[in-house]
Design an enzyme around this catalytic site. Structure first.
Site, PDB file in Angstrom:
ATOM      1  N   HIS A  19       6.182  33.403   3.903  1.00 16.92           N
ATOM      2  CA  HIS A  19       6.971  34.359   3.939  1.00 16.92           C
ATOM      3  C   HIS A  19       6.495  35.315   5.042  1.00 16.92           C
ATOM      4  O   HIS A  19       5.392  35.207   5.768  1.00 16.92           O
ATOM      5  CB  HIS A  19       6.451  35.161   2.815  1.00 16.92           C
ATOM      6  CG  HIS A  19       7.299  36.309   2.437  1.00 16.92           C
ATOM      7  ND1 HIS A  19       8.806  36.223   2.541  1.00 16.92           N
ATOM      8  CD2 HIS A  19       7.025  37.730   1.939  1.00 16.92           C
ATOM      9  CE1 HIS A  19       9.303  37.490   2.285  1.00 16.92           C
ATOM     10  NE2 HIS A  19       8.338  38.382   1.883  1.00 16.92           N
TER      11      HIS A  19
ATOM     12  N   ASP B 211       9.086  44.937   3.351  1.00 19.45           N
ATOM     13  CA  ASP B 211       9.212  43.548   2.706  1.00 19.45           C
ATOM     14  C   ASP B 211      10.603  43.660   1.916  1.00 19.45           C
ATOM     15  O   ASP B 211      10.857  44.060   0.941  1.00 19.45           O
ATOM     16  CB  ASP B 211       8.108  43.026   1.606  1.00 19.45           C
ATOM     17  CG  ASP B 211       8.479  41.489   1.379  1.00 19.45           C
ATOM     18  OD1 ASP B 211       9.653  40.920   1.789  1.00 19.45           O
ATOM     19  OD2 ASP B 211       7.717  41.162   0.502  1.00 19.45           O
TER      20      ASP B 211
ATOM     21  N   CYS C  17      13.475  35.016   6.325  1.00 20.97           N
ATOM     22  CA  CYS C  17      12.914  36.317   6.319  1.00 20.97           C
ATOM     23  C   CYS C  17      12.120  36.543   7.728  1.00 20.97           C
ATOM     24  O   CYS C  17      12.025  37.405   7.982  1.00 20.97           O
ATOM     25  CB  CYS C  17      11.423  35.925   5.361  1.00 20.97           C
ATOM     26  SG  CYS C  17      10.469  34.640   5.475  1.00 20.97           S
TER      27      CYS C  17
END
Length: 221
Positions: free
Chosen positions: A79, A97, A23
């Site tokens: 994250h 996201d 990520c």
């Protein structure tokens, strides 16, 4: 509860680079694409990279595509998302996201209520903290040689991206650990001018708790 997506450019989520479980690199290239596509300022001045984690590296987030549960909850070690500060009147700040099943992008308020779920009481060790880094600084400073994605035998835990690892402008080859290292004692005392200034000038930005995230973005001029 329902959410709506503000009118944006024609860019679709499929046009953004995405490698599962990487990520931080996905957001790095997402910021660059938002800048070059005209959705964000060319310099990225309206973008912030936000690392979500805690001291135990166990954070519950809902509506995640990687989940096998109906509610989409995943317990990540960390994250990374991008938040775009919007300046046009009442236009909501946006969360980008790539791992979320919510609209892309989502208004910050909706994202917080549905992904962070502050109204859902979690044990203290699962509290989420947010390292907010100004995107222009992040794009210059971030580096990862992906060592965190190898097991003790040197095998990949998840298949890495095909492109070369990201190297910082100063030549650093790996500093991801600095961004995801969270200490509750480092949380800003308030979302005032000193914290905002630090976010715009410090390599590792500022650290906010769950109650400070939205307030912080409301205070940025």
């Amino acid at each position: 509860m329902t959410t709506s997506t503000p009118e944006r450019s024609s860019l679709d989520i499929s046009e953004f680079h995405h490698t599962p479980f990487y990520c931080e690199e996905n957001v790095y290239f997402l910021c660059k694409k938002l800048c070059t596509s005209g959705i964000a300022d060319a310099s990225g001045s309206d973008l912030f990279v936000v690392f979500i984690s805690n001291e135990k590296k166990q954070i519950p987030l809902w509506h995640q595509k990687a989940s096998k549960r109906a509610d989409g909850v995943v317990l990540w070690d960390y994250h990374v998302i991008c938040i775009q500060k919007r300046r046009e009147g009442d236009t909501p700040h946006l969360v980008w996201d790539l791992d979320s099943s919510l609209p892309f992008p989502s208004p910050l308020t909706s994202y917080v209520s549905e992904t962070i779920r502050p109204s859902f009481e979690v044990f203290f060790e699962y509290q989420r903290f947010f390292r907010i880094v100004h995107a222009p600084i992040f794009l210059r400073s971030f580096a990862s040689d992906r060592r965190h994605m190898k097991d003790s035998a040197g095998n990949w835990i998840a298949e890495p991206p095909a492109y070369e690892p990201i190297i910082a402008e100063d030549g650093a080859v790996h500093n991801l650990n600095e961004y995801i290292e969270i200490c509750a004692a480092d949380v800003m005392t308030n979302a005032g001018s000193d914290s905002i200034n630090a976010a715009f000038t410090q390599k590792l930005g500022v650290l906010a708790n769950e109650g400070q995230l939205e307030e912080f973005f409301s205070q940025i001029p």
